[in-house]
Design an enzyme around this catalytic site. Sequence first.
Site, PDB file in Angstrom:
ATOM      1  N   CYS A  70       1.021  -1.530   0.255  1.00 39.36           N
ATOM      2  CA  CYS A  70      -0.015  -0.092   0.052  1.00 39.36           C
ATOM      3  C   CYS A  70       0.595   1.476   0.313  1.00 39.36           C
ATOM      4  O   CYS A  70       0.415   2.213  -0.638  1.00 39.36           O
ATOM      5  CB  CYS A  70      -0.840   0.132   1.003  1.00 39.36           C
ATOM      6  SG  CYS A  70       0.023  -0.285   3.093  1.00 39.36           S
ATOM      7  N   ASN A  71       2.094   1.418   0.451  1.00 38.44           N
ATOM      8  CA  ASN A  71       2.532   2.039   0.794  1.00 38.44           C
ATOM      9  C   ASN A  71       3.715   2.512  -0.251  1.00 38.44           C
ATOM     10  O   ASN A  71       4.968   3.556  -0.465  1.00 38.44           O
ATOM     11  CB  ASN A  71       3.659   2.235   1.750  1.00 38.44           C
ATOM     12  CG  ASN A  71       2.980   2.851   3.252  1.00 38.44           C
ATOM     13  OD1 ASN A  71       1.471   3.599   2.363  1.00 38.44           O
ATOM     14  ND2 ASN A  71       3.047   2.774   3.833  1.00 38.44           N
ATOM     15  N   ARG A  72       3.816   0.800  -1.550  1.00 37.97           N
ATOM     16  CA  ARG A  72       5.345   1.669  -2.387  1.00 37.97           C
ATOM     17  C   ARG A  72       5.172   0.255  -3.630  1.00 37.97           C
ATOM     18  O   ARG A  72       3.724  -0.555  -3.498  1.00 37.97           O
ATOM     19  CB  ARG A  72       7.017   0.494  -1.772  1.00 37.97           C
ATOM     20  CG  ARG A  72       6.486  -0.749  -0.964  1.00 37.97           C
ATOM     21  CD  ARG A  72       8.070  -0.397  -0.313  1.00 37.97           C
ATOM     22  NE  ARG A  72       8.248   0.198   1.080  1.00 37.97           N
ATOM     23  CZ  ARG A  72       8.914   1.420   1.070  1.00 37.97           C
ATOM     24  NH1 ARG A  72       9.601   1.578   0.395  1.00 37.97           N
ATOM     25  NH2 ARG A  72       9.102   2.280   2.365  1.00 37.97           N
ATOM     26  N   SER A 116      10.034   2.908   6.173  1.00 37.52           N
ATOM     27  CA  SER A 116       8.071   2.973   5.723  1.00 37.52           C
ATOM     28  C   SER A 116       7.950   4.522   6.638  1.00 37.52           C
ATOM     29  O   SER A 116       7.961   4.649   6.702  1.00 37.52           O
ATOM     30  CB  SER A 116       8.161   1.518   7.641  1.00 37.52           C
ATOM     31  OG  SER A 116       8.315   0.838   6.479  1.00 37.52           O
ATOM     32  N   GLN A 162       4.929  -5.265   9.221  1.00 37.74           N
ATOM     33  CA  GLN A 162       4.701  -6.023   8.124  1.00 37.74           C
ATOM     34  C   GLN A 162       4.973  -6.085   6.942  1.00 37.74           C
ATOM     35  O   GLN A 162       5.202  -6.782   6.334  1.00 37.74           O
ATOM     36  CB  GLN A 162       2.871  -5.034   8.081  1.00 37.74           C
ATOM     37  CG  GLN A 162       2.264  -5.714   7.118  1.00 37.74           C
ATOM     38  CD  GLN A 162       1.005  -5.283   6.552  1.00 37.74           C
ATOM     39  OE1 GLN A 162       0.231  -3.977   7.657  1.00 37.74           O
ATOM     40  NE2 GLN A 162      -0.220  -6.252   6.218  1.00 37.74           N
ATOM     41  N   ALA A 173     -11.166  -8.175   6.200  1.00 39.61           N
ATOM     42  CA  ALA A 173     -10.282  -9.178   7.275  1.00 39.61           C
ATOM     43  C   ALA A 173      -9.332  -9.754   7.220  1.00 39.61           C
ATOM     44  O   ALA A 173      -9.004 -11.119   7.930  1.00 39.61           O
ATOM     45  CB  ALA A 173     -11.550 -10.380   8.105  1.00 39.61           C
ATOM     46  N   LYS A 182      -4.947  -9.147   7.310  1.00 32.37           N
ATOM     47  CA  LYS A 182      -3.977  -8.742   7.856  1.00 32.37           C
ATOM     48  C   LYS A 182      -4.218  -7.266   8.552  1.00 32.37           C
ATOM     49  O   LYS A 182      -3.978  -6.947   9.698  1.00 32.37           O
ATOM     50  CB  LYS A 182      -2.705  -8.618   7.376  1.00 32.37           C
ATOM     51  CG  LYS A 182      -2.499 -10.377   7.116  1.00 32.37           C
ATOM     52  CD  LYS A 182      -1.258 -10.595   6.718  1.00 32.37           C
ATOM     53  CE  LYS A 182      -0.731 -12.419   5.702  1.00 32.37           C
ATOM     54  NZ  LYS A 182       1.047 -12.084   5.475  1.00 32.37           N
TER      55      LYS A 182
END
Length: 522
Positions: free
Chosen positions: A129-131, A188, A195, A271, A273
């Site tokens: 989601c970030n990279r 991060s 994660q 539902a 991680k």
Amino acid sequence: MQTLQRCQGLSATGRTGGLVPVVAPAHRGLSQRGLQAAAVASAVTNSTTKLPASHLESSKKALEQLKQQAVNRYAGDKKSSIIAIGLTIHNAPVELREKLAVPEAEWPRAIEELCQFPHIEEAAVLSTCNRMELYVVGLSWHRGVREVEEWLSRTSGVPLEELRPYLFLLRDRDATHHLMRVSGGLDSLVMGEGQILAQVRQVYKVGQNCPGFGRHLNGLFKQAITAGKRVRAETSISTGSVSVSSAAVELAQLKLPTHNWADAKVCIIGAGKMSTLLVKHLQSKGCKEVTVLNRSLPRAQALEEEFPEVKFNIHLMNDLMACVEASDVIFAASGSEELLIVKDDVAKMAPPSEIVGSKRRFVDISVPRNIAPQINELEHAIVYNVDDLKEVVAANKEGRAQAAAEAEVLIREEQRAFEAWRDSLETVPTIKALRSKAEAIRAAEFEKAVSRLGDGLSKKQLKAVEELSKGIVNKLLHGPMTALRCDGTDPEAVGQTLSNMEALERMFQLSQVDVTAMAGKQ
């Protein structure tokens, strides 16, 4: 991100501080003929003009020559480059990241497509989601970069001129150091979050079944996983609440007028991680009840069993709109690649209670996004996405500065270990060349001796003489071969091994050895 260099096109100039020029060729020691050969191969690859058969054949030979030079140190070329290229939350908005995102199920296909380019030998995909980052081993530095850019633009549908300002581009040491920092949680959004290590480990796991995830990237990701484990075990960087989910919970609580979860009805879409971490941090902040929506019941029920102190209201996705209307704070953390809630859906809903400011708050930590940003145009609703989490993570970084400095030391150690291992691979061609040359001399001298002896020896005697010659050669080679073997774990030992290799190359004139030709004769 200290070492990141934005990719402003192939005409960018280099800067100091160890950054690599975007366009500078990696042909250190490459002959003019090699450069011309590469140019011919590239012209054929990129041109749509139909060339004569003789020209096509020549270009194929030129490309094959370039490939041989890249893997044969005796051609005078530098070894293949490790290239990292992509975009992260630090330098690209979520609107762009979601267009380039590659689901895990598609990683093998992406690796296969990248390795079909003529100048890319290995490839790996890290998409979260970030990279969205690609790691490739390039036969040619600048041509490999061009091919990766072409693939990114084609698969995302984003024109290259719009994509380049947001891309980072790193090479060799900068690329390996970046991956180590990523695995350690230093790059991060929420410093130290755990994660990302699991995601790097998943890249390694998926790569085991992909032919394009070759020896160099296999070694690199294995070392990065070790670095990530050491950072979390030997520093305090991961203590406390550190994840995108925890930051999302803190942001939502910060935006509530009373800052109290007891005053808000909470709904979680998904539902997996991320949702598990959301419930964990909601519970720690005093939230006692949540509504969970998922495509199937088993995963949601497993979530309920994991947190017995929280009251769960479990629904399937068919009840999405009803559950959203009944909630004040909605977290979206599903794996859907499409928008689940749009402006028109929310516009029909009654506003929430005054205790939450009569605003329905959506916190979308999915990439691609699940909540339409146009909802912000409504009076009684507001949408936050992962980019908005920066507001609550600044204090986190300040508090973990000392741990980050300690982590950098560990990362440098693991990076040196990887570089030592990679350098140790350079001795393989030397070992082959030395043994090939010795075997060629032995076989030639044996033939001379047999011709001089005539037919006076039996087959048994000839075999004994040949075995004698082989034994002598093996005894003589034992010392040099031992000096060339190194497991790559000790950087100093690797340095000594490389010195031995250079000395043997000079003494035995191994640059003149054609290993392939000799192997064919044998």
